[in-house]
Enzyme design. Structure first.
Site, PDB file in Angstrom:
ATOM      1  N   LYS A   1      12.100  -1.656   1.890  1.00  0.00           N
ATOM      2  CA  LYS A   1      12.739  -0.443   1.357  1.00  0.00           C
ATOM      3  C   LYS A   1      14.147  -0.264   1.936  1.00  0.00           C
ATOM      4  O   LYS A   1      15.083   0.053   1.211  1.00  0.00           O
ATOM      5  CB  LYS A   1      11.862   0.795   1.605  1.00  0.00           C
ATOM      6  CG  LYS A   1      10.608   0.835   0.742  1.00  0.00           C
ATOM      7  CD  LYS A   1      10.946   0.860  -0.754  1.00  0.00           C
ATOM      8  CE  LYS A   1       9.720   0.926  -1.643  1.00  0.00           C
ATOM      9  NZ  LYS A   1      10.040   0.773  -3.086  1.00  0.00           N
TER      10      LYS A   1
ATOM     11  N   TYR B   1       6.651  -3.232   4.391  1.00  0.00           N
ATOM     12  CA  TYR B   1       7.019  -2.361   3.265  1.00  0.00           C
ATOM     13  C   TYR B   1       8.327  -1.627   3.578  1.00  0.00           C
ATOM     14  O   TYR B   1       9.257  -1.597   2.763  1.00  0.00           O
ATOM     15  CB  TYR B   1       5.883  -1.373   3.035  1.00  0.00           C
ATOM     16  CG  TYR B   1       6.139  -0.296   2.015  1.00  0.00           C
ATOM     17  CD1 TYR B   1       6.141  -0.580   0.655  1.00  0.00           C
ATOM     18  CD2 TYR B   1       6.329   1.035   2.405  1.00  0.00           C
ATOM     19  CE1 TYR B   1       6.339   0.421  -0.281  1.00  0.00           C
ATOM     20  CE2 TYR B   1       6.528   2.029   1.471  1.00  0.00           C
ATOM     21  CZ  TYR B   1       6.535   1.723   0.133  1.00  0.00           C
ATOM     22  OH  TYR B   1       6.726   2.717  -0.790  1.00  0.00           O
TER      23      TYR B   1
ATOM     24  N   GLY C   1       1.920   1.616 -12.961  1.00  0.00           N
ATOM     25  CA  GLY C   1       1.585   2.116 -11.627  1.00  0.00           C
ATOM     26  C   GLY C   1       1.520   3.640 -11.574  1.00  0.00           C
ATOM     27  O   GLY C   1       1.589   4.325 -12.601  1.00  0.00           O
ATOM     28  N   GLN C   2       1.406   4.156 -10.341  1.00  0.00           N
ATOM     29  CA  GLN C   2       1.208   5.591 -10.170  1.00  0.00           C
ATOM     30  C   GLN C   2       2.392   6.396 -10.714  1.00  0.00           C
ATOM     31  O   GLN C   2       2.205   7.376 -11.429  1.00  0.00           O
ATOM     32  CB  GLN C   2       0.997   5.923  -8.677  1.00  0.00           C
ATOM     33  CG  GLN C   2       0.570   7.365  -8.438  1.00  0.00           C
ATOM     34  CD  GLN C   2       0.739   7.807  -6.990  1.00  0.00           C
ATOM     35  OE1 GLN C   2       1.405   7.139  -6.187  1.00  0.00           O
ATOM     36  NE2 GLN C   2       0.154   8.934  -6.646  1.00  0.00           N
TER      37      GLN C   2
ATOM     38  N   ASP D   1       6.600 -10.137 -15.022  1.00  0.00           N
ATOM     39  CA  ASP D   1       6.580 -10.416 -13.583  1.00  0.00           C
ATOM     40  C   ASP D   1       8.032 -10.331 -13.112  1.00  0.00           C
ATOM     41  O   ASP D   1       8.849 -11.179 -13.488  1.00  0.00           O
ATOM     42  CB  ASP D   1       6.002 -11.817 -13.331  1.00  0.00           C
ATOM     43  CG  ASP D   1       5.850 -12.100 -11.840  1.00  0.00           C
ATOM     44  OD1 ASP D   1       6.536 -11.441 -11.030  1.00  0.00           O
ATOM     45  OD2 ASP D   1       5.047 -12.990 -11.499  1.00  0.00           O
TER      46      ASP D   1
ATOM     47  N   GLY E   1       7.017  -1.831 -13.439  1.00  0.00           N
ATOM     48  CA  GLY E   1       5.937  -1.145 -12.718  1.00  0.00           C
ATOM     49  C   GLY E   1       5.423   0.038 -13.517  1.00  0.00           C
ATOM     50  O   GLY E   1       4.938   1.023 -12.949  1.00  0.00           O
TER      51      GLY E   1
HETATM   52  N1  SER Z   1       3.180   6.393  -0.623  1.00  0.00           N
HETATM   53  C1  SER Z   1       3.719   5.191  -0.071  1.00  0.00           C
HETATM   54  C2  SER Z   1       2.730   4.486   0.756  1.00  0.00           C
HETATM   55  O1  SER Z   1       1.884   5.140   1.322  1.00  0.00           O
HETATM   56  C3  SER Z   1       4.917   5.492   0.773  1.00  0.00           C
HETATM   57  O2  SER Z   1       6.046   5.363   0.031  1.00  0.00           O
HETATM   58  O3  SER Z   1       2.797   3.310   0.872  1.00  0.00           O
END
Ligand code: SER
Length: 318
Positions: free
Chosen positions: A146, A142, A11-12, A53, A8
């Site tokens: 987690k 999500y 990503g951010q 991937d 990743g």
């Molecule tokens: N920043 C993330 C989200 O908004 C939360 O972990 O999905």
């Protein structure tokens, strides 16, 4: 920590964590692996980069063997709002990707960093001063990935001795790479719109209070936790950490101190509002402070000042 893989990496978090790791541990020792997003040029040019991937177990294994990796920062994941749109894909990437990483870590004796989130909590969790150990019944896909990820990481530590460690990140604010499809993205978008147009139309309501953190602190936390004395870690997956806690209204008022003409309006997105309302307002991060010395540097005023300066330069509005 000598040979590091970041999944990743485009990503951010990954875009900045990879560069911080390269600065500290040597550029050649940090392999950046991205997938959907093209890498920023400095990420690609400053050290090894490959496309990966994480659902492909064989590809993960090959990469770890080729570079003799000993530590994996496993960041590849779909965020909360996107995961609600694509739940099966989110499960596949977030869970099977993690399982592939943990398996290769077991076989090749790698340490693993796994970022959990405020999303690992749900509507039944105490929202204020959310304890380190408390109810975790998230209502989002999500969040389910987690919590499951936290448990799977703990399982690999207890049963196979894999050195897994993680934090529960709050909303992350940064100025290099954009977040992709999260519920806390408003706290990034608002800066670009404030500098470009002097106005922001917010998708969460004015009083939605959430934990937040500026990216330099988030990067520092990941590296500090992975270099902490293992003996001192009573919790592992995952530590509550936070740096500030605010509402869109409070963030807008802080921005107005620098840009007095800035205005905000609210057009609530019901999906993301429900997600935000199920998350903690403010987590208790005393376990992280006690066990590995967590302490953030940026509060709301410092973060807003720095973000506005950096975004103005980025957008050439300084
Ligand atoms: N920043 C993330 C989200 O908004 C939360 O972990 O999905």
């Amino acid at each position: 920590m000598e040979k590091i893989l970041v999944t990743g990496a485009t990503g951010q978090i990954g875009s900045e964590l990879t560069m911080a790791l390269r600065n500290r541990f040597g550029a050649a020792n940090v392999v950046a692996a991205g997938h959907s997003r093209p890498p920023l040029s400095h990420l690609r040019q400053s050290g090894p980069y490959c496309r990966l991937d994480v659902r492909d177990a064989e590809a993960v294994r090959q990469l770890v063997e080729d570079y003799q990796i000993d530590t994996i920062f496993h960041l590849a994941s779909l965020l909360s709002a996107v995961a609600e749109e694509k739940p099966r894909q989110a499960w596949d990437i977030n869970m099977n990707g993690l399982l592939n990483v943990l398996e290769v870590a077991r076989v090749h004796d790698c340490a693993v960093f796994f970022p959990s989130s405020i999303g690992a909590f749900g509507p039944g969790t105490p929202a204020m001063d959310t304890p380190q150990d408390t109810i975790q019944r998230p209502s989002t896909l999500y969040g389910i990935t987690k919590v499951s990820g936290e448990l799977l990481c703990d399982y690999y530590y207890h049963h196979f001795g894999v050195d897994t460690r993680g934090v529960r990140y709050p909303g992350l604010i940064s100025n290099i790479a954009l977040p992709g499809g999260g519920t806390t993205d408003y706290a990034v978008d608002i800066f670009y719109e404030a500098v470009k147009n002097g106005h922001y139309d917010c998708f969460l309501d004015a009083d939605t209070q959430l934990d937040m953190m500026y990216m330099p602190d988030a990067i520092g936390a990941a590296i500090q936790l992975m270099t902490a004395d293992s003996q001192k870690l009573r919790h592992r997956n995952a530590f509550n950490i936070t740096a500030m806690s605010f509402t869109p209204g409070q963030l807008a008022r802080e921005i107005q101190k620098h840009l007095p003409g800035f205005t905000i309006s609210y057009r609530v997105d019901p999906v993301r509002q429900v997600i935000a309302d199920s998350w903690p307002r403010h987590m208790d991060d005393s376990a992280a402070r006690a066990e590995w010395g967590w302490r953030p540097c940026f509060g709301l005023p410092e973060m807003v000042k720095d973000m506005l300066e950096k975004i103005a330069v980025k957008l050439d509005k300084s």
